[in-house]
Design a protein around this motif. Structure first.
Motif, PDB file in Angstrom:
ATOM      1  N   THR A  53       0.730  -1.329  -0.076  1.00 20.94           N
ATOM      2  CA  THR A  53      -0.244  -0.010  -0.116  1.00 20.94           C
ATOM      3  C   THR A  53       0.739   1.299   0.139  1.00 20.94           C
ATOM      4  O   THR A  53       0.288   2.208  -0.359  1.00 20.94           O
ATOM      5  CB  THR A  53      -0.736  -0.065   1.271  1.00 20.94           C
ATOM      6  OG1 THR A  53      -0.328  -0.071   2.442  1.00 20.94           O
ATOM      7  CG2 THR A  53      -1.860  -1.156   1.027  1.00 20.94           C
ATOM      8  N   VAL A  54       2.073   1.164   0.405  1.00 18.71           N
ATOM      9  CA  VAL A  54       2.881   2.335   0.315  1.00 18.71           C
ATOM     10  C   VAL A  54       4.033   2.468  -0.647  1.00 18.71           C
ATOM     11  O   VAL A  54       4.785   3.223  -1.096  1.00 18.71           O
ATOM     12  CB  VAL A  54       3.523   2.742   1.426  1.00 18.71           C
ATOM     13  CG1 VAL A  54       2.319   2.984   2.391  1.00 18.71           C
ATOM     14  CG2 VAL A  54       4.350   1.498   2.241  1.00 18.71           C
ATOM     15  N   THR A  55       4.340   0.997  -1.498  1.00 18.64           N
ATOM     16  CA  THR A  55       5.271   0.863  -2.343  1.00 18.64           C
ATOM     17  C   THR A  55       4.946   0.453  -3.819  1.00 18.64           C
ATOM     18  O   THR A  55       3.958  -0.689  -3.686  1.00 18.64           O
ATOM     19  CB  THR A  55       6.442  -0.058  -2.155  1.00 18.64           C
ATOM     20  OG1 THR A  55       6.972   0.257  -0.581  1.00 18.64           O
ATOM     21  CG2 THR A  55       7.278  -0.217  -2.802  1.00 18.64           C
ATOM     22  N   GLY A  56       4.865   1.135  -4.882  1.00 18.54           N
ATOM     23  CA  GLY A  56       4.520   0.861  -5.922  1.00 18.54           C
ATOM     24  C   GLY A  56       5.359   0.596  -7.065  1.00 18.54           C
ATOM     25  O   GLY A  56       6.579   0.846  -6.560  1.00 18.54           O
ATOM     26  N   ARG A  98      -0.531   9.293  -0.795  1.00 18.89           N
ATOM     27  CA  ARG A  98      -1.761   9.352  -0.093  1.00 18.89           C
ATOM     28  C   ARG A  98      -2.886   9.722  -1.145  1.00 18.89           C
ATOM     29  O   ARG A  98      -3.911   9.154  -0.993  1.00 18.89           O
ATOM     30  CB  ARG A  98      -1.673  10.162   1.282  1.00 18.89           C
ATOM     31  CG  ARG A  98      -0.983   9.690   2.176  1.00 18.89           C
ATOM     32  CD  ARG A  98      -1.137  10.358   3.557  1.00 18.89           C
ATOM     33  NE  ARG A  98      -0.433   9.868   4.636  1.00 18.89           N
ATOM     34  CZ  ARG A  98      -0.623  10.327   5.811  1.00 18.89           C
ATOM     35  NH1 ARG A  98      -1.407  11.223   6.250  1.00 18.89           N
ATOM     36  NH2 ARG A  98       0.356   9.696   6.818  1.00 18.89           N
ATOM     37  N   ALA A  99      -2.746  10.889  -1.848  1.00 21.22           N
ATOM     38  CA  ALA A  99      -3.897  11.293  -2.853  1.00 21.22           C
ATOM     39  C   ALA A  99      -4.335   9.935  -3.814  1.00 21.22           C
ATOM     40  O   ALA A  99      -5.238  10.089  -4.430  1.00 21.22           O
ATOM     41  CB  ALA A  99      -3.579  12.439  -3.515  1.00 21.22           C
ATOM     42  N   LEU A 107     -10.440   9.117  -8.760  1.00 20.99           N
ATOM     43  CA  LEU A 107      -9.439  10.181  -9.325  1.00 20.99           C
ATOM     44  C   LEU A 107      -9.403   9.764 -10.848  1.00 20.99           C
ATOM     45  O   LEU A 107      -9.234   8.797 -11.248  1.00 20.99           O
ATOM     46  CB  LEU A 107      -8.090   9.906  -8.611  1.00 20.99           C
ATOM     47  CG  LEU A 107      -7.016  10.739  -8.758  1.00 20.99           C
ATOM     48  CD1 LEU A 107      -7.176  12.132  -8.344  1.00 20.99           C
ATOM     49  CD2 LEU A 107      -5.508  10.190  -8.235  1.00 20.99           C
ATOM     50  N   ALA A 108      -9.303  10.866 -11.637  1.00 21.34           N
ATOM     51  CA  ALA A 108      -9.185  10.788 -12.980  1.00 21.34           C
ATOM     52  C   ALA A 108      -7.807  10.290 -13.281  1.00 21.34           C
ATOM     53  O   ALA A 108      -6.853  10.425 -12.551  1.00 21.34           O
ATOM     54  CB  ALA A 108      -8.984  12.546 -13.620  1.00 21.34           C
ATOM     55  N   ALA A 109      -7.766   9.338 -14.147  1.00 25.35           N
ATOM     56  CA  ALA A 109      -6.560   8.420 -14.739  1.00 25.35           C
ATOM     57  C   ALA A 109      -5.370   9.555 -15.242  1.00 25.35           C
ATOM     58  O   ALA A 109      -4.143   9.226 -14.633  1.00 25.35           O
ATOM     59  CB  ALA A 109      -6.875   7.633 -15.724  1.00 25.35           C
ATOM     60  N   THR A 110      -5.809  10.667 -15.727  1.00 23.53           N
ATOM     61  CA  THR A 110      -4.564  11.463 -16.105  1.00 23.53           C
ATOM     62  C   THR A 110      -3.945  12.107 -14.919  1.00 23.53           C
ATOM     63  O   THR A 110      -2.638  12.320 -14.779  1.00 23.53           O
ATOM     64  CB  THR A 110      -4.776  12.402 -17.097  1.00 23.53           C
ATOM     65  OG1 THR A 110      -6.051  13.099 -16.391  1.00 23.53           O
ATOM     66  CG2 THR A 110      -5.241  11.803 -18.511  1.00 23.53           C
ATOM     67  N   GLU A 111      -4.912  12.367 -13.684  1.00 24.18           N
ATOM     68  CA  GLU A 111      -4.265  13.263 -12.729  1.00 24.18           C
ATOM     69  C   GLU A 111      -3.573  12.049 -11.846  1.00 24.18           C
ATOM     70  O   GLU A 111      -2.525  12.421 -10.990  1.00 24.18           O
ATOM     71  CB  GLU A 111      -5.603  13.577 -11.880  1.00 24.18           C
ATOM     72  CG  GLU A 111      -5.159  14.219 -10.715  1.00 24.18           C
ATOM     73  CD  GLU A 111      -6.289  15.075  -9.935  1.00 24.18           C
ATOM     74  OE1 GLU A 111      -5.896  15.514  -8.595  1.00 24.18           O
ATOM     75  OE2 GLU A 111      -7.287  15.103 -10.577  1.00 24.18           O
ATOM     76  N   ASP A 118       5.353  11.823 -10.445  1.00 23.17           N
ATOM     77  CA  ASP A 118       5.924  12.760  -9.521  1.00 23.17           C
ATOM     78  C   ASP A 118       6.449  12.277  -8.255  1.00 23.17           C
ATOM     79  O   ASP A 118       7.279  12.689  -7.342  1.00 23.17           O
ATOM     80  CB  ASP A 118       5.024  14.046  -9.215  1.00 23.17           C
ATOM     81  CG  ASP A 118       4.881  14.867 -10.662  1.00 23.17           C
ATOM     82  OD1 ASP A 118       5.604  14.938 -11.357  1.00 23.17           O
ATOM     83  OD2 ASP A 118       3.766  15.564 -10.501  1.00 23.17           O
ATOM     84  N   ALA A 119       6.033  11.099  -7.991  1.00 27.04           N
ATOM     85  CA  ALA A 119       6.261  10.190  -6.578  1.00 27.04           C
ATOM     86  C   ALA A 119       7.436  10.202  -6.334  1.00 27.04           C
ATOM     87  O   ALA A 119       8.325   9.850  -7.529  1.00 27.04           O
ATOM     88  CB  ALA A 119       5.415   9.157  -6.424  1.00 27.04           C
ATOM     89  N   PRO A 120       8.068  10.436  -5.449  1.00 28.75           N
ATOM     90  CA  PRO A 120       9.613   9.971  -4.977  1.00 28.75           C
ATOM     91  C   PRO A 120       9.906   8.511  -5.431  1.00 28.75           C
ATOM     92  O   PRO A 120       9.406   7.500  -5.005  1.00 28.75           O
ATOM     93  CB  PRO A 120       9.815   9.965  -3.346  1.00 28.75           C
ATOM     94  CG  PRO A 120       8.726  10.898  -3.061  1.00 28.75           C
ATOM     95  CD  PRO A 120       7.297  10.523  -4.065  1.00 28.75           C
ATOM     96  N   THR A 121      11.385   8.292  -6.049  1.00 28.43           N
ATOM     97  CA  THR A 121      11.609   7.009  -6.076  1.00 28.43           C
ATOM     98  C   THR A 121      11.988   6.404  -4.753  1.00 28.43           C
ATOM     99  O   THR A 121      12.843   6.936  -4.080  1.00 28.43           O
ATOM    100  CB  THR A 121      12.812   7.058  -7.139  1.00 28.43           C
ATOM    101  OG1 THR A 121      12.301   7.735  -8.363  1.00 28.43           O
ATOM    102  CG2 THR A 121      13.439   5.722  -7.372  1.00 28.43           C
ATOM    103  N   LEU A 122      11.903   5.090  -4.641  1.00 24.86           N
ATOM    104  CA  LEU A 122      12.382   4.112  -3.385  1.00 24.86           C
ATOM    105  C   LEU A 122      13.631   3.619  -3.653  1.00 24.86           C
ATOM    106  O   LEU A 122      13.375   2.719  -4.596  1.00 24.86           O
ATOM    107  CB  LEU A 122      11.481   3.660  -2.570  1.00 24.86           C
ATOM    108  CG  LEU A 122       9.972   4.219  -2.400  1.00 24.86           C
ATOM    109  CD1 LEU A 122       8.947   3.494  -1.795  1.00 24.86           C
ATOM    110  CD2 LEU A 122      10.228   5.229  -1.215  1.00 24.86           C
TER     111      LEU A 122
END
Length: 228
Positions: A53-56, A98-99, A107-111, A118-122
């Motif tokens: 849930t926190v790592t994609g 979180r958003a 949530l719109a797919a493009t958004e 833009d999410a930080p790389t882990l």
């Protein structure tokens, strides 16, 4: 990070997984996935990975991957068809904003795509299987479970385990454990088990310690639970 060059085709869906799926690749689209509940173990081009849930994970088109997921795992999956783009052509592990922790229709797919780009790389890090650890603790709930013991079971230092557990559950390890003990104690008392036996089964030092915890955290007592 700027959005990929248009045209982009997006298919965002919530998918339910369970069991093992052999290695395969998507020739025409990249795939972005993370969990809304549960977790998934993957093998990507011969390397181990996971999502929760926190790592994609961003899997470029043509990349071979296999997965193993427990029954009931819910994954947010976005298939992305786009022209060659540096942002989309590299395997990347990212922190789920979180958003973006919401079902597709919220949530719109493009958004969503922009948030995830833009999410930080882990950096690679050891996964924590919440469900497996919970099952293990439930089997020995009568014993002490300091954070160091939980961390050792996950092969992590107590500090790293504490941080990862807080990310995954929204609670510190001991806050989570306290609720687990109380949930089980309530179930036992509602079935007619004595306060003393319930306390012993759930890891409390005494019946009075359990009674105090029930009043403090749940606003109830053994007698009220037995009347339910």
């Amino acid at each position: 990070m700027p959005p990929p060059s248009l045209p982009v085709t997006l298919d965002c869906s919530l998918r339910h997984y369970g069991g093992e799926h052999p290695a395969h690749a998507h020739a025409t689209h990249a795939q972005l996935l993370y969990a809304l509940s549960g977790r998934m173990e993957l093998e990507v081009d011969g390397h181990s990975a996971y999502v929760d849930t926190v790592t994609g994970l961003w899997i470029p088109a043509g990349t071979r991957h296999a997965y193993l997921a427990p029954p009931g795992a819910q994954m947010l999956v976005m298939d992305v068809v786009a022209p060659p783009c540096t942002a989309l052509d590299k395997l990347r592990r990212f922190q789920v904003p979180r958003a973006a922790s919401c079902p597709p229709q919220a949530l719109a797919a493009t958004e969503r795509l922009q948030l995830l780009l833009d999410a930080p790389t882990l950096l690679p890090r050891r996964g924590v299987d919440v469900q497996a650890l919970e099952a293990h603790i439930r089997g020995a709930l009568h014993t002490p479970w300091p954070t160091a013991r939980m961390a050792a079971w996950c092969h992590l230092s107590p500090q790293r385990f504490h941080a990862r557990w807080l990310e995954l559950t929204g609670r510190t390890p001991q806050q989570w454990l306290r609720q687990l003990r109380l949930d089980q104690a309530e179930r036992l008392l509602a079935r007619g088990r004595s306060l003393e036996a319930s306390a012993a089964d759930c890891g409390y030092a005494s019946a009075s310690a359990l009674a105090y915890a029930l009043r403090r955290d749940r606003g109830t007592g053994a007698r009220a639970l037995r009347r339910r």
